[in-house]
Each structure stands twice: as C-alpha cells, then as structure tokens.
Design a protein around this motif. Structure first.
Motif, short mmCIF file in Angstrom:
data_model
loop_
_atom_site.label_atom_id
_atom_site.label_comp_id
_atom_site.label_asym_id
_atom_site.label_seq_id
_atom_site.Cartn_x
_atom_site.Cartn_y
_atom_site.Cartn_z
N GLY A 241 -24.03 70.03 49.62
CA GLY A 241 -24.68 70.87 50.62
C GLY A 241 -25.76 71.75 50.03
N HIS A 242 -25.40 72.54 49.04
CA HIS A 242 -26.31 73.55 48.47
C HIS A 242 -27.56 72.92 47.87
CE1 HIS A 242 -27.34 77.43 46.77
NE2 HIS A 242 -27.20 77.00 45.52
N PHE A 243 -27.40 71.77 47.20
CA PHE A 243 -28.52 71.09 46.55
C PHE A 243 -29.02 69.89 47.34
CE2 PHE A 243 -27.89 72.42 41.78
CZ PHE A 243 -28.31 73.70 42.09
N LYS A 244 -28.51 69.70 48.56
CA LYS A 244 -29.00 68.65 49.46
C LYS A 244 -28.79 67.24 48.90
CE LYS A 244 -32.72 71.72 51.10
NZ LYS A 244 -32.62 72.70 49.96
N CYS A 245 -27.72 67.06 48.11
CA CYS A 245 -27.37 65.74 47.57
C CYS A 245 -26.40 65.09 48.54
CB CYS A 245 -26.75 65.89 46.18
SG CYS A 245 -27.81 66.74 45.00
N ASN A 246 -26.87 64.78 49.73
CA ASN A 246 -25.96 64.54 50.85
C ASN A 246 -25.96 63.13 51.41
OD1 ASN A 246 -28.47 64.68 52.01
ND2 ASN A 246 -27.96 66.25 53.52
N ARG A 247 -26.32 62.13 50.59
CA ARG A 247 -26.12 60.77 51.08
C ARG A 247 -24.65 60.49 51.29
NH1 ARG A 247 -26.42 55.45 47.46
NH2 ARG A 247 -24.23 56.12 47.20
N SER A 248 -23.85 60.93 50.31
CA SER A 248 -22.40 60.75 50.36
C SER A 248 -21.75 61.90 49.62
CB SER A 248 -21.97 59.44 49.68
OG SER A 248 -22.77 58.35 50.04
N LYS A 249 -20.58 62.30 50.08
CA LYS A 249 -19.75 63.19 49.28
C LYS A 249 -19.09 62.38 48.17
CE LYS A 249 -18.53 66.21 53.16
NZ LYS A 249 -17.41 66.68 54.01
N LEU A 250 -18.67 63.05 47.12
CA LEU A 250 -17.89 62.36 46.10
C LEU A 250 -16.66 61.73 46.72
CD1 LEU A 250 -17.23 61.73 43.11
CD2 LEU A 250 -16.05 63.94 43.02
N SER A 251 -16.02 62.44 47.62
CA SER A 251 -14.80 61.93 48.25
C SER A 251 -15.06 60.72 49.15
CB SER A 251 -14.13 63.05 49.07
OG SER A 251 -15.02 63.55 50.05
N GLU A 252 -16.33 60.38 49.36
CA GLU A 252 -16.69 59.18 50.14
C GLU A 252 -17.17 58.04 49.24
OE1 GLU A 252 -18.16 61.74 54.06
OE2 GLU A 252 -19.64 61.04 52.60
N MET A 253 -17.10 58.24 47.92
CA MET A 253 -17.45 57.20 46.95
C MET A 253 -16.16 56.79 46.24
SD MET A 253 -21.12 58.63 45.47
CE MET A 253 -20.82 60.41 45.52
N PRO A 254 -15.49 55.75 46.72
CA PRO A 254 -14.10 55.49 46.31
C PRO A 254 -13.87 55.39 44.81
CG PRO A 254 -14.71 54.11 48.18
CD PRO A 254 -15.96 54.79 47.74
N VAL A 255 -14.72 54.67 44.09
CA VAL A 255 -14.48 54.48 42.65
C VAL A 255 -14.66 55.79 41.90
CG1 VAL A 255 -15.31 53.34 40.56
CG2 VAL A 255 -15.07 52.03 42.68
N LEU A 256 -15.78 56.48 42.16
CA LEU A 256 -16.03 57.73 41.45
C LEU A 256 -15.04 58.82 41.83
CD1 LEU A 256 -19.94 57.97 41.41
CD2 LEU A 256 -18.41 57.42 39.51
N TRP A 257 -14.62 58.83 43.06
CA TRP A 257 -13.63 59.81 43.51
C TRP A 257 -12.30 59.60 42.81
CZ3 TRP A 257 -12.19 64.24 44.60
CH2 TRP A 257 -11.19 64.61 45.50
N ALA A 258 -11.86 58.34 42.70
CA ALA A 258 -10.61 58.06 41.98
C ALA A 258 -10.75 58.38 40.50
CB ALA A 258 -10.22 56.60 42.18
N TYR A 259 -11.89 58.03 39.91
CA TYR A 259 -12.16 58.32 38.50
C TYR A 259 -12.14 59.83 38.24
CZ TYR A 259 -15.34 59.12 34.49
OH TYR A 259 -15.92 59.57 33.33
N ALA A 260 -12.79 60.58 39.10
CA ALA A 260 -12.84 62.03 38.93
C ALA A 260 -11.45 62.64 39.05
CB ALA A 260 -13.80 62.65 39.95
N ARG A 261 -10.65 62.15 39.99
CA ARG A 261 -9.28 62.67 40.15
C ARG A 261 -8.42 62.31 38.95
NH1 ARG A 261 -9.41 59.97 44.89
NH2 ARG A 261 -7.27 59.22 44.82
N ASP A 262 -8.63 61.13 38.40
CA ASP A 262 -7.91 60.71 37.20
C ASP A 262 -8.16 61.72 36.07
OD1 ASP A 262 -6.59 59.32 35.19
OD2 ASP A 262 -7.95 57.60 35.20
N LEU A 263 -9.41 62.05 35.84
CA LEU A 263 -9.73 63.03 34.80
C LEU A 263 -9.22 64.41 35.18
CD1 LEU A 263 -13.36 61.99 33.78
CD2 LEU A 263 -11.24 61.57 32.52
N PHE A 264 -9.41 64.82 36.41
CA PHE A 264 -8.98 66.15 36.85
C PHE A 264 -7.50 66.37 36.59
CE2 PHE A 264 -7.54 69.26 40.00
CZ PHE A 264 -8.51 70.25 39.88
N GLN A 265 -6.71 65.33 36.77
CA GLN A 265 -5.27 65.43 36.59
C GLN A 265 -4.84 65.22 35.13
OE1 GLN A 265 -3.34 62.92 39.65
NE2 GLN A 265 -4.99 63.50 41.05
N THR A 266 -5.82 65.04 34.25
CA THR A 266 -5.56 64.92 32.82
C THR A 266 -5.63 66.31 32.19
OG1 THR A 266 -6.53 62.70 32.74
CG2 THR A 266 -6.39 63.91 30.66
#
Length: 339
Positions: A241-266
C-alpha cells in the motif's frame, strides 16, 4: 535527509537513486588491521524497522555472535538528523552513552556529509563508527568472525556457492530490495511503472525458482535467503500500500508466501521481526508519502504462523548445524509485535 530506510534522492525523469557510498572499512580477522576482530570491541547499532539492519540482526543471531558483538537498538522513528536511542532509559544507548547514532559518525568524521544509516558498527572505546557498509557487514560476520560463531552455526556463505549467492543477491537487490523503494519514491509515472514492472517480473522469477526448491541457493539457508526475507516480511504491511507495489500481496503469491512463512517460522527470522516498529517507521517518517502520519491497523499478520508445507521439498535449513537458541531476554521482540 539522513536515514537508511529509504529516504529518497531523485535522478533525471523522477527515478529513485539510492546513495550506496558507505564507509568501506572492514572488521577483519587480521590482528594487524586497524579494525581487527575482537569480542566486545564493537557494538552493532540497528533499528528493527529497517530491512538492511534486520539482515544484520538475523545473521548475528543465526551465527551466535551475541556475546562477541553487542547490539544497540534505535527506535522506529527519527528526525532528519539521525536515528535515536529513544527506546533506552534517558534516551541514551546504555553502552555508547549517546542519544543518536549521528554522534558516532561525527566522532570519527566531524564533517560527515552522507546519511546516518543503520546498521552500523561502532567501536566502543572510541565511540567512533567503523562501517555502515551493510552488504559487506553480514558477509564478514560469516567469514571473518568464525572463531566466535556458536557451536552448530550454519554456513550462510559457503565458499563453493558464493558466486551463485552473489549473483542471485545482486538481482534481488536491484529489482526487489531496492525495487520497492524505486516504486515508493518514484517522482514520475514512467519511473514508477518501470520499477513496478521490474519488481513483479523479479518476484515471478523468484516464484519459479522456488517452486521446486526450498531455498534460493543449494539446500540450506544462505545469505541470499536472508536478503530476500527482510523485504518479503515488509511487503504486505508496508510496500503493497504505502509504496504502491500493489499488483499482488505477498499472501496472494502462493510460492513466495509459503517460502516467507517457512523462513519466518525458522528461529532467527520471525523472532527478530518487529511489525509494530516496521509500520511505525514507514508510515510516520515518510510524510512526503503519508502526510497524515496515520499508521494503518491492518493487515492481519497472524497467518505468518500458519502451516507452509515447504518441508516436503526437503532441504536442511541449517545444513550440518543447528537452530540458534532463543534470543536473549533483553533482545526479545514482544510476541504481540510479530505473532
């Protein structure tokens, strides 16, 4: 202006041009150098809001350098002069005894002309900044401070993979890490659209790369993953929102969203991430983009802890090493700031 976290400068036709001229001195495992590796000699100054500083926090923790390199934490907001230690009693860093990071830069360079940026390594005895060269800083944590790594520390920059790690990290920097800033601080429609297209083209490329492999390079976490993670962690709370990078949210990009959660939970990733500081910094400091200073209430961040399924791809997050122990109590991010 003087922050690390994306204060803009503009080039012809409205593009964002980051000043990448940092203090290039290094702390090395050479006792004859001006700044040799020595436990307790240096203090890492960070702000949890800043993605570049977040990298240093993660790497320091993964490698177990907490006892060798102390850490000072600036608050999420600042003025035009400098990041400040407003989280500490009396507004002073408890080790350096200074109210703002600028003091360490001016102690060494009285006429320092550039931004006062985090992360920065400061020599405790002199109170002088040593370096703010954040890309080199984390590589040196991996390669120069090896004598002080914890038992079981992962190899985040394995020699056999350094060429590929560097290549991937460079692409990520230009199109993703810095790409979101090129969108957010664009001064013209054409510059914004060019940056936007490059950002999402690279995110699509990363999705393809990560669809069938758990990490960016090899089968373990490397420096490249650390560098991508800190931008992904800020994507939905800020950049979308703030930087207008709004084609998709991360949570709407399945592979990157799962990858990011994998790292976040590490261990070392999510537990060093402070979403409250992140949102406060971007929305309150960037008044040219958000003149009201209102910090949005959303998005709901609880889904960062949802199952990601990336274990099915195999890989060994820490290679032959082990996860880091829990952070020191004094360095723990409040659970309500990230969970």
């Amino acid at each position: 202006m003087s922050t690390d976290s994306g204060t803009p400068s503009y080039v012809e036709k409205g593009g964002f041009d980051r000043d990448t001229n940092y203090i290039e001195d290094r702390i090395t495992d050479d006792p004859s150098s001006r700044y040799p590796v020595e436990p307790g000699r240096y203090r890492l100054v960070v702000a949890r809001a800043c993605p570049w500083a977040n990298r240093a926090i993660i790497v320091r923790r993964l490698l177990g350098l907490e006892d060798a390199i102390s850490m000072g934490v600036c608050g999420p907001t600042h003025d035009k002069r400098s990041w400040t230690f407003d989280l500490d009693p009396d507004g002073l860093d408890p080790v350096l005894k200074i109210p703002r990071l600028q003091d360490a830069f001016l102690a060494r360079f009285p006429d320092y002309p550039r931004g006062i940026t985090v992360p920065a390594m400061v020599e405790v005895s002199t109170g002088e900044v040593v370096t703010n060269d954040y890309p080199q800083m984390t590589l040196d944590f991996s390669t120069e401070w090896t004598r002080y790594h914890r038992e079981g520390a992962p190899d985040l920059y394995p020699e056999a993979l350094r060429g590929e790690i560097d290549e991937v990290a460079e692409l990520i920097f230009h199109d993703v890490n810095n790409g979101v800033y090129k969108c957010g601080f664009a001064g013209s429609q054409s510059a914004y659209e060019k940056a936007y297209d490059a950002l999402f083209a690279r995110l699509d490329w990363l999705s393809d790369r990560l669809e069938n492999q758990r990490f960016l390079v090899g089968d373990t976490i490397t420096e490249a993953d650390v560098r991508l993670f800190t931008t992904l962690a800020r994507f939905d709370p800020v950049y979308h929102g703030h930087f207008k990078c709004n084609r998709s949210k991360l949570s709407e990009m399945p592979v990157l969203w799962a990858y990011a959660r994998d790292l976040f939970q590490t261990p070392g990733f999510g537990d060093t991430t402070d979403f409250v500081h992140i949102k406060s910094h971007y929305y309150e400091v960037h008044t040219d983009i958000n003149p009201t200073g209102i910090v949005p209430k959303g998005p709901d961040l609880s889904s960062w802890l949802s199952p990601h399924g990336r274990e099915a791809l195999g890989g060994r997050p820490f290679g032959d090493g082990t996860p880091p122990p829990p952070p020191k109590e004094s360095e723990t991010v409040p659970a309500e700031h990230w969970a």
